[in-house]
Design an enzyme around this catalytic site. Sequence first.
Site, mmCIF file in Angstrom:
data_model
loop_
_atom_site.group_PDB
_atom_site.id
_atom_site.type_symbol
_atom_site.label_atom_id
_atom_site.label_comp_id
_atom_site.label_asym_id
_atom_site.label_seq_id
_atom_site.Cartn_x
_atom_site.Cartn_y
_atom_site.Cartn_z
ATOM 1 N N LEU A 22 1.155 -1.612 -0.178
ATOM 2 C CA LEU A 22 0.094 -0.053 -0.255
ATOM 3 C C LEU A 22 0.928 1.136 -0.160
ATOM 4 O O LEU A 22 0.470 2.066 -0.369
ATOM 5 C CB LEU A 22 -1.366 0.327 1.391
ATOM 6 C CG LEU A 22 -2.110 -0.916 0.871
ATOM 7 C CD1 LEU A 22 -2.441 -1.108 2.711
ATOM 8 C CD2 LEU A 22 -3.422 -1.298 0.639
ATOM 9 N N GLY A 26 11.347 5.616 3.739
ATOM 10 C CA GLY A 26 12.680 4.734 4.371
ATOM 11 C C GLY A 26 12.755 4.541 5.810
ATOM 12 O O GLY A 26 13.319 3.034 6.089
ATOM 13 N N VAL A 30 3.693 -0.589 4.351
ATOM 14 C CA VAL A 30 2.482 -0.635 4.738
ATOM 15 C C VAL A 30 1.922 -1.753 3.600
ATOM 16 O O VAL A 30 1.806 -1.492 2.665
ATOM 17 C CB VAL A 30 1.754 0.459 4.461
ATOM 18 C CG1 VAL A 30 0.783 -0.048 5.146
ATOM 19 C CG2 VAL A 30 2.402 1.712 5.225
ATOM 20 N N LYS A 45 1.842 -2.143 8.854
ATOM 21 C CA LYS A 45 3.219 -1.000 8.703
ATOM 22 C C LYS A 45 4.348 -2.213 9.747
ATOM 23 O O LYS A 45 4.149 -2.679 10.739
ATOM 24 C CB LYS A 45 2.721 -0.383 9.144
ATOM 25 C CG LYS A 45 4.089 0.856 9.619
ATOM 26 C CD LYS A 45 3.511 2.631 9.933
ATOM 27 C CE LYS A 45 2.358 3.328 9.196
ATOM 28 N NZ LYS A 45 2.436 4.003 10.012
ATOM 29 N N GLU A 95 -6.464 -1.554 11.218
ATOM 30 C CA GLU A 95 -7.764 -1.145 10.213
ATOM 31 C C GLU A 95 -7.709 -1.189 8.553
ATOM 32 O O GLU A 95 -6.878 -0.057 8.575
ATOM 33 C CB GLU A 95 -9.157 -0.903 11.196
ATOM 34 C CG GLU A 95 -9.134 0.848 10.866
ATOM 35 C CD GLU A 95 -10.064 1.722 11.164
ATOM 36 O OE1 GLU A 95 -10.842 1.129 10.691
ATOM 37 O OE2 GLU A 95 -10.324 2.131 12.171
ATOM 38 N N ASP A 140 3.163 14.894 14.014
ATOM 39 C CA ASP A 140 2.511 15.041 12.884
ATOM 40 C C ASP A 140 1.583 14.978 11.656
ATOM 41 O O ASP A 140 1.559 14.182 11.020
ATOM 42 C CB ASP A 140 3.269 14.164 12.624
ATOM 43 C CG ASP A 140 4.008 13.673 10.665
ATOM 44 O OD1 ASP A 140 4.259 14.910 9.554
ATOM 45 O OD2 ASP A 140 4.526 12.615 9.878
#
Length: 482
Positions: A22, A26, A30, A45, A95, A140
Amino acid sequence: MLGGAVKPGDVLGGKYAVERVLGAGGMGVVVAAKHVDLGQRVAIKFMLAEAMTDPAHAERFLREARSAVRLKSAHAARVLDVGRLGNGEPFMVMEYLEGRDLDAELQARGPLPPHVAIDYVLQVSEALAEAHGLGMIHRDVKLKNLFLTASVDGRPLVKVLDFGLAKTIGPHGDVSLTATSSVFGSPQYMSPEQMRSAKDVDSRSDVWSLGVCLYELLTGRVPFDAPSVAEICAMVLKEPAPPPSQHMRGLSVELDDVVLKCLEKDLSRRFQSVAELAFALQAFTTDEGAARRILHVMRSAQEIAHAPPKVVVNDAEELATSGATTMKARDSGAPTRRADERLMRPQHIGAFVGIALMGFVGAGGITMAVTTRAARPAESAPSPSPSPSPAASSSAERREASPAPSSRSTKEPPPSSATEEPAGPAAKAAKTTPAGGRPKPSAPGRPASPPPAKATATATASTVRTPPEKPKTGPGSGGDYM
């Protein structure tokens, strides 16, 4: 091969079959996967081996995953599981979401209408309100971490991704921090205080980043942009943000003021929470309850964060402990705390006061009756008799203190003979013989029977064993207070 770590067809953790990639960066990859037993599609991930050179990165990865599990908001991506690959690399199961992030949405549609952009920002604010209430700072917040999908009823639903994950600095053209680095966040969205020290930021840093997102959704561009990271940082630290209406005509001055207050470099002049920002945006949305809902979410999360930990014990031990405590309280005669609370209830206090008043009135009536009868001269005795014994006096006072039935109680059944008449010949003799031993004069025309031997002792003993009379329930007896 996915960076030499996993490939389609691999089974992670013995239950997640990898399907396709997906996204990649770096620090990690995922992938889409499916639970081999449940058939549930998930997103996984995991960190790459290159990022594992610093053990702190792996620890931070798992720590942030544990924090994300605490989030219950519908606007936060759910974390379902964590684990490690065979080589020790950690992975996070989330999810699976169908849709695209808001950065891709903006590239496809261009600047959004104000009411749409504000609705998306309010949804993000609800997720951040819970995180901030629990003491979590995202650090973030950017359009690529805001994912647009659809709810069950088909309405647009925005979910926040990647709580607290570090990003890396990438090649020119994408200045997101996507390489291994100690710097958190993306420079175009970072607050001035976050650029100075990522460790010393609070929730107001996320307010700044959310203001940048709103600015970008309204105008199609970020307020501070330059070819290099150094130039961007200099602009964020020193230059004021231009009003959004400068880049997009038709935006109101009032909306400009709200956006620019998010971008105040002075923390004291910025919105102090996402809830305060939500109330400022309330006038520009049709969702009238959004701001209050966000405030409620934040306060509820704060209560959970500050609540003392709940100690869970074995059910049998808990029952045994509570049972032993209750028995000890009963054995000692001391009431338990729950009993004390029941005794202090207003309705119980009122009942106690009523009973006390009834007893006081009843005692006063008995005293008045005894005093009145004692003041009358004895009509049946020809001369004063010696003082009766205490036991006989007590029996006589109880009989005399009983009030005579009034005319309203004619239908009341007569009292039991067992209550008025002592049983046995000795008791009858005691009723007609005073305590001094002299026989009481009999009625005219009826010879007096001689007293039996030891009549006084028998009368005293019989009087002591006589049970107390039952209280009257007719008018004037105090029974109407019961």
